[in-house]
Design an enzyme around this catalytic site. Structure first.
Site, PDB file in Angstrom:
ATOM      1  N   HIS A 467       0.842  -1.206   0.000  1.00  0.00           N
ATOM      2  CA  HIS A 467       0.000   0.000   0.000  1.00  0.00           C
ATOM      3  C   HIS A 467       0.881   1.262   0.000  1.00  0.00           C
ATOM      4  O   HIS A 467       0.748   2.126  -0.862  1.00  0.00           O
ATOM      5  CB  HIS A 467      -0.907  -0.026   1.239  1.00  0.00           C
ATOM      6  CG  HIS A 467      -1.821   1.156   1.365  1.00  0.00           C
ATOM      7  ND1 HIS A 467      -3.155   1.093   1.048  1.00  0.00           N
ATOM      8  CD2 HIS A 467      -1.602   2.431   1.760  1.00  0.00           C
ATOM      9  CE1 HIS A 467      -3.711   2.281   1.239  1.00  0.00           C
ATOM     10  NE2 HIS A 467      -2.784   3.112   1.675  1.00  0.00           N
ATOM     11  N   GLU A 468       1.792   1.328   0.952  1.00  0.00           N
ATOM     12  CA  GLU A 468       2.648   2.514   1.040  1.00  0.00           C
ATOM     13  C   GLU A 468       3.567   2.609  -0.177  1.00  0.00           C
ATOM     14  O   GLU A 468       3.859   3.695  -0.663  1.00  0.00           O
ATOM     15  CB  GLU A 468       3.469   2.506   2.337  1.00  0.00           C
ATOM     16  CG  GLU A 468       2.638   2.518   3.623  1.00  0.00           C
ATOM     17  CD  GLU A 468       1.547   3.582   3.650  1.00  0.00           C
ATOM     18  OE1 GLU A 468       1.714   4.647   3.017  1.00  0.00           O
ATOM     19  OE2 GLU A 468       0.508   3.335   4.293  1.00  0.00           O
ATOM     20  N   HIS A 471       1.670   4.359  -2.884  1.00  0.00           N
ATOM     21  CA  HIS A 471       1.745   5.819  -2.719  1.00  0.00           C
ATOM     22  C   HIS A 471       3.120   6.319  -3.171  1.00  0.00           C
ATOM     23  O   HIS A 471       3.249   7.355  -3.824  1.00  0.00           O
ATOM     24  CB  HIS A 471       1.570   6.205  -1.240  1.00  0.00           C
ATOM     25  CG  HIS A 471       0.160   6.172  -0.746  1.00  0.00           C
ATOM     26  ND1 HIS A 471      -0.871   6.810  -1.386  1.00  0.00           N
ATOM     27  CD2 HIS A 471      -0.385   5.600   0.367  1.00  0.00           C
ATOM     28  CE1 HIS A 471      -1.995   6.623  -0.690  1.00  0.00           C
ATOM     29  NE2 HIS A 471      -1.725   5.893   0.371  1.00  0.00           N
TER      30      HIS A 471
HETATM   31 ZN   LIG Z   1      -3.062   5.168   1.903  1.00  0.00          ZN
END
Ligand SMILES: [Zn+2]
Length: 678
Positions: A467-468, A471
């Site tokens: 997830h990170e 980003h």
């Molecule tokens: Zn997030």
């Protein structure tokens, strides 16, 4: 001279952590603020007529030194803080907000911006320039810059009143939470609780000089009790206490606060020329209008409800068979769901962890990024770190050109806050022909390796890392002209697309084969385990979707309704807003709105839908990958060129459609969750 106020003269112009001492920060901030003010003065006092370049563009390139210092400082305050840094943060924060106000209240500056804005159709601007102009103009107009003096005063009064009410709302909830405790003196009443939860309850009682065990409304105490405690009556009283926060007609009651907040928000919006608060908020969201949000939620409701109803019926049968429960109540939901989940999957973190050695997972993420976006990651040792645990990488494309500097910081320590996040030390932007590349970072709190055992991640930590990393890719691949539109500077119902879409690779055989290998034997994770992971990830998805929809509809109802002043009963209004989204019997003593901090205290008003919205985006985007192959270069390149590199340069719906060829469809989410067949 202060190191922070000069060119760093470091490899890749990276932050010179070893040369910065804490006492440098405050003077550096002050000097950078002065410099930024002078840059603004130059724009305002320009004797030439306002143009896009001498006003809008100049403003976006102003304050770079201040931004750079702020990034370094606040990143340290999150990941490697101490008393001294926290004290500096308290001194710096008011200086920064004062500087911010100086800009938004600068009437001469706004006059120039408005002149450019009013002639925008004649300026022959690129899409990105149009977006920047619009964004800058609105940052003033949405704060009342266009209003006559008396209405400006009215706006300030409303803003002051609103911030007081929101504060009061939060204080009441906190006081309610702190005032409640459930004391248990017979150990039998703890039956079902894991040892850790019992231990914590015992310690809490001891810390309060009380006998036995204490359960509170704080999540770490409340959630395990509602999930595991066999005693149904106690679950009921705990649930009733939780659900009646701010709804007891006493000094801590929030009903009036809810009504006043909703009404003032409505007044503020109409003062600024918007129909409702939701219209005001959604203007700067991908969804754009309350109608779009309501359609989205109702459409999803229609499709998810049959699945939710059948899950509910199954759960009801399960509870009946197990304990003879005739009517499933709210206080049974967590308890029987957990029991059913255990029965169906018996999936245990300890079984999975050996397959997810941290180094293997990082390599896996890098390999996925390489296959999709041609990125290469090389660990480098010639730049400064703020802590020895931090790893640093040089990221290059397939021509060997620098894409980004990448910091990863995985392990917990005293100066780091909880959770996981992506951030940057330097943004990407173009200026005078140079494409300045970004310095991106991800920070997590994973289990640290010991001398005998490497860091082995839970599956939840694996998806967190992806997830990170998603980003981070949004930040790294940024390719825009203006710093304020770069990377993750997008509408907030769009910002979770890159992160959530990356998580999907963690569930795919083709991807897991690359990195999910037993840390001792090298054996690849079995298909059977992968299947279980997938199935348990969507367990009770129908009911969870329904709950999120109901909260989204409640939020919209409070903020897109036009006649707030006619509402007299919060509970009755709420019940109407919930419509046909409720599966469990209503509890008369409970109210959601009076404790709905997300929308009445935090920043989620007219924004609660965005949780589901982002899930639809990522499911729909990933479905495209699945159709063509999860490592398909054409789809990946379209994603890179239309989404990841574009930041906030255009309306996200346009960007998305260019990637996908169509608007996102909620069916993708339902299909992934197994709620729709075909
Ligand atoms: Zn997030």
């Amino acid at each position: 001279m202060n190191i922070l106020n000069q060119h760093f003269n470091t490899p890749y112009n990276t932050a010179p952590f070893s040369k910065i001492s804490n006492r440098d920060f405050l003077p550096a901030f002050k000097s950078a603020i002065e410099k930024a003010k002078k840059e603004i003065d130059v724009i305002v006092n320009n004797t030439e007529a306002p143009t896009f370049q001498n006003t809008i563009e100049a403003l976006d390139y102003s304050g770079q030194e201040l931004d750079r210092i702020s990034s370094i400082f606040f990143n340290l305050n999150s990941a490697e803080t101490n008393d001294e840094i926290q004290k500096i943060a308290q001194e710096v924060s008011p200086l920064l907000s004062e500087f911010g106000n100086d800009i938004t209240l600068n009437e001469d500056l706004f006059k120039r911006i408005k002149t450019v804005y009013n002639s925008k159709t004649d300026l022959n601007l690129t899409e990105e320039q149009k977006t920047l102009l619009d964004k800058r103009y609105k940052s003033f107009s949405r704060n009342g810059a266009n209003l006559p003096e008396n209405k400006k005063d009215q706006l300030r009064t409303i803003d002051k009143e609103l911030s007081k009410l929101k504060l009061k709302f939060g204080e009441n909830i906190l006081a309610e939470t702190n005032a409640f405790e459930m004391q248990i003196t017979d150990e039998k009443d703890l039956s079902g609780l894991p040892d850790g939860a019992k231990e914590a309850a015992k310690q809490l009682a001891e810390s309060k000089d009380k006998d036995g065990w204490i359960i509170t409304l704080d999540y770490p105490s409340y959630i395990p009790f509602m999930t595991y405690a066999d005693n149904r009556e106690l679950r009921k009283s705990l649930s009733l206490a939780f659900g009646s926060k701010g709804f007891k007609n006493d000094a801590l009651d929030n009903q009036d606060n809810v009504l006043k907040i909703a009404q003032l928000r409505h007044e503020r919006a109409t003062l600024l020329g918007y129909k409702t608060h939701a219209h005001f908020v959604l203007e700067e969201r991908m969804a754009q209008t309350p109608e779009a949000v309501n359609n989205f939620l109702n459409n999803l409701l229609k499709k998810a409800k049959p699945a939710a109803e059948s899950e509910f019926a199954n759960l009801q049968n399960f509870a009946k068979e197990l304990d003879g429960i005739d009517r499933l109540e709210k206080w049974d939901s967590g308890y029987y769901s957990e029991k059913l989940k255990q029965k169906l999957f018996s999936l245990d973190d300890e079984k999975l962890k050996p397959y997810f050695k941290l180094e293997n997972v990082i390599d896996g993420a890098f390999t996925v990024a390489n296959k999709l976006f041609d990125l290469s990651f090389e660990e480098i040792h010639n730049i400064n770190k703020y802590h020895e645990d931090v790893l640093t990488y040089k990221v290059t494309d397939n021509k060997g050109s620098l894409v980004s500097i990448f910091y990863v910081d995985f392990f917990p320590r005293a100066g780091k806050r909880n959770g996981a996040w992506m951030t940057s030390f330097k943004p990407q932007y173009m200026q005078e022909g140079d494409n300045e590349r970004p310095h991106v970072s991800i920070v997590c709190n994973f289990t640290k390796p010991t001398k005998s055992k490497p860091s082995l991640l839970t599956f939840n930590e694996v998806t967190t890392l992806f997830h990170e990393f998603g980003h981070a890719l949004h930040g790294m691949l940024a390719n825009t002209t203006y710093p304020s539109l770069s990377g993750t500077s997008v509408y907030w119902d769009f910002v979770e697309l890159p992160s959530q879409v990356l998580e999907n690779w963690c569930y795919e055989k083709e991807a897991l084969e690359i990195f999910a290998k037993h840390y001792e034997t090298g054996e690849v994770i079995s298909m059977e385990l992968i299947k279980k992971i997938k199935e348990s990830a969507t367990f009770h998805e129908g009911m969870q979707t329904l709950r999120q929809i109901s909260l989204g509809l409640l939020d919209m109802s409070w903020h897109a309704g036009e006649a707030q002043e006619t509402i007299t009963s919060v509970k009755a209004y709420e019940t109407k807003a919930f419509g046909n989204t409720q599966l469990y019997p209503d509890v008369a003593e409970n109210c959601m709105s009076t404790a709905f901090s997300h929308i009445f205290q935090g920043g989620y008003s007219s924004g609660y839908y965005s949780y589901k919205w982002a899930e639809v985006l990522d499911a729909d985007a990933f479905e495209y990958f699945k159709e063509e192959g999860i490592f398909n270069k054409t789809v990946a390149t379209k994603f890179k060129e239309n989404v990841l590199s574009k930041g906030g340069t255009e309306n996200p719906m346009e960007l998305y459609k260019r990637f996908r060829g169509q608007e996102p469809k909620p069916e993708a989410l339902l299909r992934r969750a197994g709620l729709l067949k075909d």
